[in-house]
Enzyme design. Structure first.
Site, PDB file in Angstrom:
ATOM      1  N   GLU A 176       2.053   1.472  17.492  1.00  0.00           N
ATOM      2  CA  GLU A 176       1.026   0.838  16.659  1.00  0.00           C
ATOM      3  C   GLU A 176      -0.142   0.423  17.529  1.00  0.00           C
ATOM      4  OE1 GLU A 176       2.171  -2.330  13.698  1.00  0.00           O
ATOM      5  OE2 GLU A 176       0.416  -3.331  14.552  1.00  0.00           O
TER       6      GLU A 176
ATOM      7  N   TYR B 117       0.824  -1.218   0.000  1.00  0.00           N
ATOM      8  CA  TYR B 117       0.000   0.000   0.000  1.00  0.00           C
ATOM      9  C   TYR B 117       0.855   1.264   0.000  1.00  0.00           C
ATOM     10  CZ  TYR B 117      -3.996  -3.006   0.679  1.00  0.00           C
ATOM     11  OH  TYR B 117      -4.971  -3.959   0.507  1.00  0.00           O
TER      12      TYR B 117
ATOM     13  N   LYS C  55      -7.494  -0.998   2.431  1.00  0.00           N
ATOM     14  CA  LYS C  55      -7.744  -2.438   2.408  1.00  0.00           C
ATOM     15  C   LYS C  55      -9.097  -2.745   3.050  1.00  0.00           C
ATOM     16  CE  LYS C  55      -5.680  -6.894   3.551  1.00  0.00           C
ATOM     17  NZ  LYS C  55      -4.438  -7.622   3.828  1.00  0.00           N
TER      18      LYS C  55
ATOM     19  N   GLU D 188       7.501  -6.122  15.942  1.00  0.00           N
ATOM     20  CA  GLU D 188       6.872  -7.027  16.901  1.00  0.00           C
ATOM     21  C   GLU D 188       7.577  -8.379  16.965  1.00  0.00           C
ATOM     22  OE1 GLU D 188       2.690  -7.328  16.003  1.00  0.00           O
ATOM     23  OE2 GLU D 188       2.288  -5.295  16.715  1.00  0.00           O
TER      24      GLU D 188
ATOM     25  N   ALA E 287      -6.816  -7.925  17.072  1.00  0.00           N
ATOM     26  CA  ALA E 287      -5.390  -8.004  16.751  1.00  0.00           C
ATOM     27  C   ALA E 287      -5.126  -8.535  15.344  1.00  0.00           C
ATOM     28  CB  ALA E 287      -4.666  -8.859  17.764  1.00  0.00           C
TER      29      ALA E 287
ATOM     30  N   HIS F 291       9.721  -3.566  10.129  1.00  0.00           N
ATOM     31  CA  HIS F 291       8.480  -4.245  10.486  1.00  0.00           C
ATOM     32  C   HIS F 291       8.635  -5.761  10.464  1.00  0.00           C
ATOM     33  CE1 HIS F 291       4.132  -3.451  11.155  1.00  0.00           C
ATOM     34  NE2 HIS F 291       3.957  -4.635  10.593  1.00  0.00           N
TER      35      HIS F 291
HETATM   36  C1  IDC Z   1      -1.729  -6.943   9.327  1.00  0.00           C
HETATM   37  C2  IDC Z   1      -2.490  -6.263   8.222  1.00  0.00           C
HETATM   38  C3  IDC Z   1      -3.040  -7.280   7.271  1.00  0.00           C
HETATM   39  C4  IDC Z   1      -1.909  -8.163   6.794  1.00  0.00           C
HETATM   40  C5  IDC Z   1      -1.190  -8.786   7.992  1.00  0.00           C
HETATM   41  C6  IDC Z   1       0.009  -9.631   7.599  1.00  0.00           C
HETATM   42  O1  IDC Z   1      -3.498  -5.466   8.777  1.00  0.00           O
HETATM   43  O2  IDC Z   1      -3.666  -6.644   6.183  1.00  0.00           O
HETATM   44  O3  IDC Z   1      -2.435  -9.183   5.988  1.00  0.00           O
HETATM   45  O4  IDC Z   1      -0.726  -7.744   8.820  1.00  0.00           O
HETATM   46  O5  IDC Z   1       0.996  -8.854   7.024  1.00  0.00           O
HETATM   47  C7  IDC Z   1       0.206  -6.234  13.943  1.00  0.00           C
HETATM   48  C8  IDC Z   1       1.234  -6.053  12.916  1.00  0.00           C
HETATM   49  C9  IDC Z   1       0.635  -5.613  11.611  1.00  0.00           C
HETATM   50  C10 IDC Z   1      -0.682  -6.313  11.354  1.00  0.00           C
HETATM   51  C11 IDC Z   1      -1.643  -5.862  12.427  1.00  0.00           C
HETATM   52  C12 IDC Z   1      -3.069  -6.387  12.253  1.00  0.00           C
HETATM   53  O6  IDC Z   1       2.242  -5.141  13.314  1.00  0.00           O
HETATM   54  O7  IDC Z   1       1.551  -5.901  10.583  1.00  0.00           O
HETATM   55  O8  IDC Z   1      -1.146  -5.936  10.105  1.00  0.00           O
HETATM   56  N1  IDC Z   1      -1.124  -6.218  13.713  1.00  0.00           N
HETATM   57  O9  IDC Z   1      -3.088  -7.772  12.305  1.00  0.00           O
HETATM   58  N2  IDC Z   1       0.402  -6.489  15.217  1.00  0.00           N
HETATM   59  C13 IDC Z   1      -0.776  -6.689  15.808  1.00  0.00           C
HETATM   60  C14 IDC Z   1      -1.773  -6.502  14.865  1.00  0.00           C
END
Ligand code: IDC
Length: 521
Positions: free
Chosen positions: A448, A261, A487, A360, A454, A322
Site C-alpha cells: 500500500e 466502495y 471518494k 497496519e 498519510a 485490513h
Molecule cells: C483511509 C481512507 C479514508 C478512510 C480512512 C479510515 O483513504 O477514506 O476514511 O482510511 O478508514 C492507511 C490505511 C488506509 C487509509 C490510508 C489513508 O491502510 O486504510 O485509508 N492509509 O489514510 N495507512 C496509511 C494511510
C-alpha cells in the site's frame, strides 16, 4: 449569438479563403529567413496548415490565441468542426477538440469566453500531446530535471509536459525554463507544431537530439505479465519470482474499503485496471469500521467476488486483512484465523492469490510482542491449505517498522514484509529503512502506498511519488496504490462521480490516478 470578435472574423475569413483556394502563398513577408521559426512556418504554410492575416502578413511575434492554436491543431489532425454553442469562428473546431478529449471543459469553456485569450503554454503542450502523441510518457525524474521552473508547473500538466520533453517537442528557453503559464508567439507555436508532427511521424521519438540526462537504471530481467504467464510465485532471497524462478514485479491498485466502495472492486473496474497494464489488485477487507466483523458472511462474499474478478482478468490478487482502528492484530486473532481458513481453502489451487495478514498494526503494539506471534499463528493456517502461497506480513507503526523485524525475522517459505508509504509524508528515511531490510535479507513488498499525505488527502505529491517509484523499480519491488475509488480525497484514483461499470477514459482518472496508471508498466 452574433460575431463579436472582429479580429477572429478576419482570421476566419482568411482561413476560409485559404482553405478554399488551397493557395500556397510565398513565404510571409514578415517572417525573415533567419528567424528561428522561418522553416517551421514555411513548411506548415506549404502544407496548407497555416494562414496569415488579410494583409498577407503572418505576424510571428503576435501572441497566439486559444482559438488560433486549436484550429491549427485540428487542421493538422484532420479533425472536422462540429456544431458548437457559440458563433465564434473557431467554435466548431474547439468543440471537436473538446470532444476528442484534447482538453477539459474548464480549460477552455465551450461558452467561448477564453477562446480569444492567449493559450497558456502548459495547455498548448497538453493539447499537442493528446492530439498527436497520446501514447508517449516521460520518465518523471529524467524529464523533470530538464525543467528549471518545474515547481511552477500545475500538477494537472505534469504528464503531458514530461512526455513532451521526452519526445523532444519542447526544449525550454535559454535559461532552461518552460514558463508554463506564459503565452506563445505565433512563430513559437509553429515550432511546437513542427516538432510534434515530426516526433509523431517518428513514432514518438525525439525529432532532434538533446542534452543527455542520466536515466535511472531500468529494472533488469524482470517479467511483468499476469498469472497465466508467471504461474505460482516464489520468494528467492529478497526477490519475488515467478514459477520459473525469474524475478517478477507486481504493480496495481488497492481497493478502498469494500464495505464502502465495493462497486470499484467490480469485474468492470478490475478489468479497466488490468487493461491499463496492472498485474495486481488488492482487496482491502477492513475488519472494523463496518467491515468484516460487522457482517462476516456478506463481506466474505464481497471479497471473494473481487478476488474472482481479479483472477478472471489474469491479475495477481492480495487478500488484505485490513486492520486499522484495531491497531493490534491480536485483538481479532480468532476471526483472522476463521477468515484465512475459508479464503485459503477456497483459493488453495489458485496461483493468483497472495495473503496479507495484517494491514497496519499501530498504537501500543510491537513486532516482538504482538505482530510476530500473530504471524506465527496465522501463517500456518494459510500454508496448511495453500502451501506455496506468498504471505505478506505487516509491522508496527502502520507497517513502517520493518527495521524491527530484522532483529527477529519469521522463519518459513514465501514470506514477505510489507512497507507502506505516503509520498506527502514519508521520504528518504523510510527508503533507507527499506534498503536496510533488503541488506539484512528481508524480502519487501509495498502492498500500500499513496500519492497523498498519510491521511489520504493533500497534495498530490507526484514528484515525491516519482522518486519513490523509481526507487522501487530499481530494486524490483512490487506495489499496490491506495486506492481505486471515486471518494473525494486526493489519493483516490478516480474523479468523484465516476461510474464503476463503464470503460474509463483518462478523463475519469484523478490526477493521482493518471500518474499511477501511467506507472504500471
Ligand atoms: C483511509 C481512507 C479514508 C478512510 C480512512 C479510515 O483513504 O477514506 O476514511 O482510511 O478508514 C492507511 C490505511 C488506509 C487509509 C490510508 C489513508 O491502510 O486504510 O485509508 N492509509 O489514510 N495507512 C496509511 C494511510
Amino acid at each position: 449569438m452574433k460575431w463579436n470578435h472582429w479580429s477572429g472574423f478576419l482570421t476566419a475569413l482568411t482561413l476560409c479563403v485559404f482553405i478554399l483556394t488551397g493557395t500556397a502563398f510565398a513565404a510571409f513577408p514578415d517572417v525573415a529567413a533567419e528567424s528561428p521559426c522561418a522553416s517551421a512556418v514555411a513548411e506548415m504554410e506549404d502544407q496548407g496548415l497555416l494562414s496569415g492575416y488579410p494583409d498577407g502578413r503572418f505576424y510571428p511575434a503576435r501572441t497566439i490565441s486559444a482559438a488560433q492554436f486549436v484550429t491549427i491543431a485540428a487542421r493538422c489532425a484532420g479533425l472536422e468542426p462540429v456544431p458548437a454553442q457559440t458563433n465564434h469562428w473557431a467554435a466548431g473546431s474547439l468543440q471537436a477538440a473538446l470532444q476528442a478529449g484534447w482538453y477539459d471543459w474548464d480549460e477552455l469553456p465551450p461558452t467561448g469566453e477564453r477562446f480569444n485569450l492567449p493559450i497558456p503554454r502548459q495547455l498548448a503542450v497538453k493539447i499537442l500531446m493528446r492530439a498527436f502523441l497520446p501514447e508517449v510518457r516521460g520518465d518523471y525524474l529524467t524529464e523533470s530535471r530538464k525543467i528549471n521552473d518545474f515547481a511552477r508547473l500545475d500538477g494537472r500538466y505534469y504528464e503531458p509536459v514530461l512526455a513532451a520533453y521526452a519526445a523532444g517537442v519542447v526544449t525550454g528557453d535559454a535559461q532552461g525554463n518552460f514558463n508554463p503559464t506564459g503565452s506563445l508567439s505565433r512563430g513559437a507555436a509553429c515550432i511546437l507544431f513542427q516538432n510534434v508532427l515530426k516526433a509523431s511521424a517518428n513514432g514518438g521519438q525525439p525529432a532532434k537530439t538533446h542534452e543527455s540526462v542520466p536515466t535511472p537504471a531500468p529494472a533488469v530481467g524482470t517479467a511483468q505479465g499476469g498469472v497465466s504467464e508467471n504461474g505460482w510465485l516464489q520468494v528467492i532471497g529478497t526477490q519475488l519470482c515467478n514459477e520459473a524462478g525469474e524475478p517478477v514485479v507486481l504493480r496495481g491498485m488497492s481497493s478502498h474499503g469494500i464495505q464502502w466502495y465495493g462497486q470499484f472492486a467490480s469485474a468492470q473496474a478490475i478489468a479497466n485496471t488490468a487493461r491499463q497494464g496492472a498485474n495486481l489488485f488488492r482487496v482491502a477487507v477492513y475488519t472494523e469500521e463496518g467491515g468484516y466483523l460487522s457482517n462476516p458472511d456478506a463481506i466474505f462474499q464481497k471479497a471473494a467476488a473481487a478476488v474472482d474478478a481479479a483472477i478472471a482478468n489474469d491479475l495477481y490478487v492480495i487478500v488484505d486483512w485490513h486492520i486499522l482502528s484495531d491497531g493490534n492484530p491480536m485483538t481479532h486473532l480468532e476471526e483472522a484465523k476463521t477468515f484465512f481458513t475459508a479464503m485459503a481453502e477456497r483459493y488453495k489451487d489458485s496461483p493468483a492469490v497472495l495473503y496479507e495478514i495484517c494491514n497496519e498494526p499501530n498504537g501500543n503494539v510491537t513486532w516482538e510482542r504482538d505482530v510476530r506471534p500473530y504471524a506465527e499463528q496465522v501463517i500456518p493456517v494459510i500454508h496448511a491449505r495453500s502451501p506455496k502461497a506468498v504471505i505478506l506480513v505487516g509491522s508496527s507503526t502502520w507497517s513502517q517498522d520493518i527495521h524491527l523485524a530484522i532483529r527477529s525475522p519469521l522463519s518459513g517459505e514465501n514470506l514477505m514484509y510489507t512497507l507502506h508509504f505516503y509520498a506527502g509524508t514519508h521520504g528518504t528515511e523510510l527508503r533507507q529503512r527499506l534498503d536496510e531490510a533488503l541488506k539484512a535479507g528481508l524480502p519487501v513488498f509495498v502492498s500500500e502506498w499513496g500519492t497523498s499525505r498519510a491521511d489520504g488527502s493533500g497534495g498530490v505529491f507526484l514528484k515525491e511519488s516519482g522518486e519513490w517509484l523509481d526507487f522501487l523499480a530499481a530494486r524490483n519491488i512490487s506495489w499496490a496504490n491506495w486506492s481505486l475509488c471515486d471518494k473525494n480525497e486526493t489519493s483516490a484514483a478516480l474523479r468523484p462521480g465516476t461510474p464503476p461499470d463503464k470503460v474509463w477514459t483518462q478523463e475519469d482518472l484523478s490526477e493521482s490516478g493518471r500518474f499511477v496508471f501511467g506507472r504500471f508498466r
